[in-house]
Design an enzyme around this catalytic site. Structure first.
Site, PDB file in Angstrom:
ATOM      1  N   ASP A 388      31.991-175.579 -25.490  1.00 31.35           N
ATOM      2  CA  ASP A 388      31.240-176.292 -24.430  1.00 31.35           C
ATOM      3  C   ASP A 388      30.088-177.121 -25.001  1.00 31.35           C
ATOM      4  O   ASP A 388      29.798-178.203 -24.497  1.00 31.35           O
ATOM      5  CB  ASP A 388      30.633-175.286 -23.431  1.00 31.35           C
ATOM      6  CG  ASP A 388      31.701-174.490 -22.700  1.00 31.35           C
ATOM      7  OD1 ASP A 388      32.868-174.927 -22.705  1.00 31.35           O
ATOM      8  OD2 ASP A 388      31.365-173.442 -22.128  1.00 31.35           O
TER       9      ASP A 388
HETATM   10  P1  NAP Z   1      32.134-171.435 -25.833  1.00 33.63           P
HETATM   11  O1  NAP Z   1      32.121-172.721 -25.118  1.00 33.63           O
HETATM   12  O2  NAP Z   1      32.099-170.188 -25.045  1.00 33.63           O
HETATM   13  O3  NAP Z   1      33.436-171.459 -26.781  1.00 33.63           O
HETATM   14  C1  NAP Z   1      33.652-170.485 -27.710  1.00 33.63           C
HETATM   15  C2  NAP Z   1      34.969-170.789 -28.425  1.00 33.63           C
HETATM   16  O4  NAP Z   1      35.073-169.865 -29.496  1.00 33.63           O
HETATM   17  C3  NAP Z   1      36.179-170.589 -27.542  1.00 33.63           C
HETATM   18  O5  NAP Z   1      36.712-171.819 -27.139  1.00 33.63           O
HETATM   19  C4  NAP Z   1      37.150-169.776 -28.437  1.00 33.63           C
HETATM   20  O6  NAP Z   1      38.358-170.508 -28.587  1.00 33.63           O
HETATM   21  C5  NAP Z   1      36.424-169.695 -29.779  1.00 33.63           C
HETATM   22  N1  NAP Z   1      36.597-168.404 -30.425  1.00 33.63           N
HETATM   23  C6  NAP Z   1      36.555-167.160 -29.864  1.00 33.63           C
HETATM   24  N2  NAP Z   1      36.768-166.218 -30.785  1.00 33.63           N
HETATM   25  C7  NAP Z   1      36.939-166.870 -31.962  1.00 33.63           C
HETATM   26  C8  NAP Z   1      37.196-166.443 -33.280  1.00 33.63           C
HETATM   27  N3  NAP Z   1      37.345-165.143 -33.598  1.00 33.63           N
HETATM   28  N4  NAP Z   1      37.300-167.381 -34.250  1.00 33.63           N
HETATM   29  C9  NAP Z   1      37.182-168.690 -33.970  1.00 33.63           C
HETATM   30  N5  NAP Z   1      36.934-169.151 -32.718  1.00 33.63           N
HETATM   31  C10 NAP Z   1      36.817-168.252 -31.738  1.00 33.63           C
HETATM   32  O7  NAP Z   1      30.931-171.338 -26.894  1.00 33.63           O
HETATM   33  P2  NAP Z   1      29.698-172.288 -27.130  1.00 33.63           P
HETATM   34  O8  NAP Z   1      30.143-173.663 -27.481  1.00 33.63           O
HETATM   35  O9  NAP Z   1      28.819-171.535 -28.059  1.00 33.63           O
HETATM   36  O10 NAP Z   1      28.996-172.430 -25.721  1.00 33.63           O
HETATM   37  C11 NAP Z   1      28.331-171.368 -25.112  1.00 33.63           C
HETATM   38  C12 NAP Z   1      28.711-171.296 -23.649  1.00 33.63           C
HETATM   39  O11 NAP Z   1      28.285-170.037 -23.135  1.00 33.63           O
HETATM   40  C13 NAP Z   1      28.033-172.359 -22.819  1.00 33.63           C
HETATM   41  O12 NAP Z   1      28.877-172.737 -21.760  1.00 33.63           O
HETATM   42  C14 NAP Z   1      26.798-171.628 -22.287  1.00 33.63           C
HETATM   43  O13 NAP Z   1      26.313-172.203 -21.101  1.00 33.63           O
HETATM   44  C15 NAP Z   1      27.367-170.257 -22.038  1.00 33.63           C
HETATM   45  N6  NAP Z   1      26.414-169.158 -22.092  1.00 33.63           N
HETATM   46  C16 NAP Z   1      25.379-169.195 -22.952  1.00 33.63           C
HETATM   47  C17 NAP Z   1      24.487-168.135 -23.015  1.00 33.63           C
HETATM   48  C18 NAP Z   1      23.299-168.212 -23.934  1.00 33.63           C
HETATM   49  O14 NAP Z   1      22.233-167.701 -23.579  1.00 33.63           O
HETATM   50  N7  NAP Z   1      23.448-168.788 -25.100  1.00 33.63           N
HETATM   51  C19 NAP Z   1      24.705-166.998 -22.209  1.00 33.63           C
HETATM   52  C20 NAP Z   1      25.834-166.967 -21.351  1.00 33.63           C
HETATM   53  C21 NAP Z   1      26.675-168.073 -21.302  1.00 33.63           C
HETATM   54  P3  NAP Z   1      39.712-169.739 -28.973  1.00 33.63           P
HETATM   55  O15 NAP Z   1      39.908-168.696 -27.938  1.00 33.63           O
HETATM   56  O16 NAP Z   1      40.749-170.809 -28.968  1.00 33.63           O
HETATM   57  O17 NAP Z   1      39.502-169.171 -30.332  1.00 33.63           O
END
Ligand code: NAP
Length: 461
Positions: A388
């Site tokens: 994201d």
């Molecule tokens: P993300 O959008 O949640 O994407 C994480 C990606 O990691 C997934 O597409 C997944 O794809 C991949 N993944 C999972 N396990 C993996 C592994 N073992 N090896 C390689 N890839 C792996 O992460 P982000 O870009 O960090 O964004 C964070 C999101 O979480 C935002 O939408 C944010 O708003 C939300 N959020 C943030 C917080 C905070 O405080 N930081 C708290 C709650 C929610 P695959 O399944 O294809 O591997």
């Protein structure tokens, strides 16, 4: 209260402030934690020695039970479950404030048969009200985060007017309660309203917006503790509560900015109905895959590299492999920087904590606003388990649920390599058009295994 107790409270308060200041930098954060813990120890000691209503043994038993439970939870919890734990702890903080305020009110109005003065009465009401909201709101946040109830925004017609009516009723009940101090019934009604309001303000909040709510509830728990400090006439509780309340609000504001939400929206509740675990039915993007060997050759040919870590790096626990990769690249005279999105991962500072744990220098971690212009002049961006936070739709597609959320401009680099296991979606549950861009190559596999293989392959070149 004796001068020596007041002095101990002053020292404890200073240690809290210094400790929080030291949390500012990864290098000093551990020591900052220790400084604040010493402050807390002094505060507890100073409080315990002046208590005469309960025996020291009773207090010790409670301390041992509480610390034991806290220690067991904190040592067992996985890094990815920290937000849930924080939600739970916030809730307990709110519950403690509620219980203290209620019992003090009961003692004053019933047992001692004293008139409750207005400052103390208002403090009791605020402690109960905010404590109740924090407790039930945090429990809902906890259940949403661990998937026991739907993480999506749960909304119904008339939600805001109902919340407003409850808020007005709470104020009226408080006034009546303070005018009828001999009848604790009204304060109990206030407890009920606050618990209901906590539930109603958190259920309409959607998945991807939960971090903001957790931070806000953390601030509420501080405010409730501060009010309890007034109830108990305890200066150190007032100071520490105010510190938690203020820092929670500042963090909330930073996160709101990072997620393109306004604080008013947060305070009113009911935001995040369009984002958070939304699945779009858009077309699948077609992607170009790259193998380890080819990827290693690309790494070997560039002179600048930005690494974008995300939630997947945390899942894979790939941070040590990432450090090895970055050191190897630096040996090959490649400039290496890390781009840190404020909400990458699942909790504020998630990436900073993991990279610091792997001893990656703090100077290399660059905040989004400071690095976003550099992507356009960078040879290679390596996205590790982030999705994201690098989705260009947030900039380009007004129909996207995350439109308006500031993202890292990874797509602007000359080449982008994305390490993830599959075409799985991120937290927001939407496709990422970056993966289909001409300059983007997908390196499929678990991040830790992939990077370990990549490091070995680069070493061979
Ligand atoms: P993300 O959008 O949640 O994407 C994480 C990606 O990691 C997934 O597409 C997944 O794809 C991949 N993944 C999972 N396990 C993996 C592994 N073992 N090896 C390689 N890839 C792996 O992460 P982000 O870009 O960090 O964004 C964070 C999101 O979480 C935002 O939408 C944010 O708003 C939300 N959020 C943030 C917080 C905070 O405080 N930081 C708290 C709650 C929610 P695959 O399944 O294809 O591997």
């Amino acid at each position: 209260m004796s001068i020596s107790i007041q002095f101990a409270y002053l020292i404890a308060s200073i240690l809290f402030v210094v400790g929080i200041k030291m949390l500012n930098r990864t290098k000093t954060a551990r020591k900052g934690n220790m400084v604040s813990a010493i402050g807390m120890f002094i505060a507890i000691l100073a409080t315990v020695v002046q208590v005469d209503a309960i025996s020291l043994v009773d207090i010790l038993i409670c301390v041992v039970i509480g610390s034991g439970i806290g220690l067991a939870i904190a040592t067992k919890v996985e890094m990815t479950k920290i937000p849930e734990m924080v939600a739970l702890f916030n809730g307990f903080g709110g519950l403690a404030s509620l219980a203290v305020a209620l019992s003090d009110y009961w003692l004053n109005s019933q047992v001692r048969l004293l008139e409750v003065d207005s400052i103390m009465g208002i403090s009791v009401a605020v402690g109960i009200f905010i404590g109740g909201i924090t407790f039930s709101g945090s429990m809902i946040a906890f259940l949403k985060l661990n998937g026991r109830i739907s993480g999506r925004a749960i909304t119904f017609k008339g939600q805001h007017p109902i919340n407003l009516v409850l808020l007005i009723t709470a104020i009226v009940i408080t006034v009546i309660a303070l005018m009828n101090t001999s009848d604790p019934m009204f304060m109990l009604i206030l407890v009920g309203i606050s618990l209901l309001l906590g539930i109603l303000t958190v259920i309409p909040i959607g998945g991807a917006d939960m971090p903001v709510v957790i931070s806000l509830l953390n601030s509420y728990s501080g405010m409730a503790a501060c009010a309890t400090g007034f109830v108990l006439n305890n200066n150190v509780l007032i100071v520490s509560g105010a510190l938690v309340g203020a820092s929670g609000i500042i963090l909330t504001q930073i996160m709101c900015k990072a997620m393109n939400r306004s604080l008013v929206n947060v305070l009113l509740g009911g935001f995040g109905q369009t984002s958070g675990q939304v699945t779009d039915d858009g077309e699948q993007v077609s992607v170009k895959e790259v193998g380890i060997e080819e990827a290693a050759q690309i790494f070997d040919s560039v002179s600048s590299l930005i690494i974008v870590p995300g939630y997947g790096m945390a899942v894979a626990q790939a941070q040590h492999a990432v450090r090895e990769l970055s050191e190897l690249c630096e040996k090959k005279n490649i400039s290496v920087k890390f781009a840190i999105h404020p909400v990458a991962g699942r909790m504020p500072g998630h990436m900073n904590v993991l990279l610091a744990e792997a001893n990656i220098s703090y100077d290399k971690l660059i905040e989004m606003d400071d690095i976003n212009d550099e992507f356009a002049t960078t040879d290679l961006v390596f996205v590790i388990g982030a999705n994201d936070v690098v989705n260009p739709a947030a900039r380009t597609n007004p129909a996207s649920p995350i439109y308006g959320m500031p993202v890292l401009n990874a797509d602007k680099a000359q080449t982008v390599i994305v390490s993830k296991r599959s075409m799985g979606k991120g937290y927001a549950g939407i496709e990422n058009e970056l993966f289909g861009y001409d300059n983007c190559l997908m390196l499929f596999g678990d991040a830790k295994q992939t990077i370990t293989k990549l490091v070995n392959e680069i070493k061979e070149l």
